[in-house]
Design an enzyme around this catalytic site. Structure first.
Site, short mmCIF file in Angstrom:
data_model
loop_
_atom_site.label_atom_id
_atom_site.label_comp_id
_atom_site.label_asym_id
_atom_site.label_seq_id
_atom_site.Cartn_x
_atom_site.Cartn_y
_atom_site.Cartn_z
N GLY A 46 0.30 -11.29 0.10
CA GLY A 46 0.72 -11.75 1.41
C GLY A 46 1.14 -10.56 2.25
O GLY A 46 1.55 -9.53 1.72
N GLN A 51 4.98 -5.84 9.20
CA GLN A 51 4.85 -4.80 8.16
C GLN A 51 3.84 -3.73 8.57
O GLN A 51 3.81 -2.65 8.00
CB GLN A 51 4.44 -5.42 6.82
CG GLN A 51 5.55 -6.30 6.23
CD GLN A 51 5.10 -6.96 4.95
OE1 GLN A 51 4.44 -7.98 4.96
NE2 GLN A 51 5.45 -6.36 3.81
N CYS A 94 7.47 -7.37 -2.60
CA CYS A 94 7.07 -7.25 -1.20
C CYS A 94 6.38 -5.90 -1.04
O CYS A 94 6.85 -4.91 -1.61
CB CYS A 94 8.31 -7.32 -0.31
SG CYS A 94 7.97 -7.11 1.45
N LEU A 95 5.29 -5.84 -0.29
CA LEU A 95 4.58 -4.57 -0.12
C LEU A 95 5.43 -3.53 0.61
O LEU A 95 5.15 -2.34 0.52
CB LEU A 95 3.25 -4.78 0.61
CG LEU A 95 2.18 -5.54 -0.19
CD1 LEU A 95 0.93 -5.75 0.65
CD2 LEU A 95 1.83 -4.82 -1.49
N HIS A 136 8.05 -16.51 2.20
CA HIS A 136 8.42 -15.08 2.25
C HIS A 136 7.83 -14.42 3.51
O HIS A 136 8.52 -13.68 4.21
CB HIS A 136 7.89 -14.41 0.96
CG HIS A 136 8.03 -12.93 0.92
ND1 HIS A 136 8.83 -12.27 0.01
CD2 HIS A 136 7.43 -11.94 1.66
CE1 HIS A 136 8.74 -10.96 0.21
NE2 HIS A 136 7.90 -10.73 1.20
N GLU A 137 6.55 -14.73 3.79
CA GLU A 137 5.90 -14.09 4.95
C GLU A 137 6.48 -14.60 6.27
O GLU A 137 6.64 -13.83 7.22
CB GLU A 137 4.38 -14.29 4.91
CG GLU A 137 3.69 -13.77 3.66
CD GLU A 137 4.06 -12.35 3.28
OE1 GLU A 137 4.40 -11.55 4.16
OE2 GLU A 137 4.01 -12.04 2.07
N HIS A 140 9.55 -12.80 7.21
CA HIS A 140 9.31 -11.49 7.83
C HIS A 140 9.25 -11.59 9.35
O HIS A 140 9.64 -10.67 10.06
CB HIS A 140 7.96 -10.92 7.36
CG HIS A 140 8.02 -10.10 6.11
ND1 HIS A 140 8.70 -8.91 6.02
CD2 HIS A 140 7.45 -10.29 4.90
CE1 HIS A 140 8.55 -8.40 4.80
NE2 HIS A 140 7.80 -9.23 4.09
NI NI Z 1 7.11 -9.03 2.12
#
Ligand code: NI
Length: 174
Positions: A46, A51, A94-95, A136-137, A140
């Protein structure tokens, strides 16, 4: 499509709220495609537009296993319409927090309204990993990072380690 660099925490840009898109046209579709390519390049499931430094309410997901066909999802202006009472705790990453994972409790099922890549209004009903990932996304997009669900102690340990890694990388690049 192009791979764009993913912002790593700690970074103020990850804590900003994003604006809705006015509709999904060519520029938002290009953003969605770049987000998917950047996500796949980092083996993520995701990614949210902030990000990549873009403050727009756009997320992409693909929770298909490595041995399955890709199942990319592109969501603009996603809104959670319903969550289950049932909660589950599961390791999350998370990336923007590479190599760091921690258990987070979230609703097991959700229903989300959104615009797809062709500007059609749709709803997604999700459970398990997909439900977790979409929540989660969407977080963000409001500048909410998964570490905010952890104790201040755990959060600060992770953020300090990431800050140190970034500092070392910056020094090595000098
Ligand atoms: Ni994330």
């Amino acid at each position: 499509m192009a791979v764009r660099p993913i912002i790593i925490a700690p970074d103020k840009r990850l804590k900003l709220a994003c604006k809705p898109v006015e509709g999904v046209g060519k520029s938002v579709r290009t953003l969605m495609d770049d987000m998917l390519e950047s996500m796949y390049a980092s083996n993520g499931i995701g990614l949210a537009a902030p990000q990549l430094g873009v403050l727009a309410r756009v997320i992409v997901l693909d929770v298909a296993r490595a041995d399955n066909e890709p199942q990319p999802l592109r969501l603009a202006n996603p809104e959670i319409r319903w969550v289950s009472d049932e909660l589950v705790e599961r390791e999350e990453g998370c990336l923007s927090f590479p190599e760091h994972f921690a258990p987070v409790t979230r609703p097991e099922r959700v229903r989300v309204a959104y615009l797809d890549h062709e500007n059609r209004a749709r709803e997604l009903e999700a459970a398990g990993l997909l439900a977790r990932c979409v929540q989660h996304e969407i977080d963000h997009l409001d500048g909410l990072l998964f570490v905010e669900y952890l104790s201040a102690l755990k959060r600060n340990v992770i953020l300090r380690k990431l800050a140190k890694t970034k500092k070392l990388a910056a020094e090595a690049a000098d």
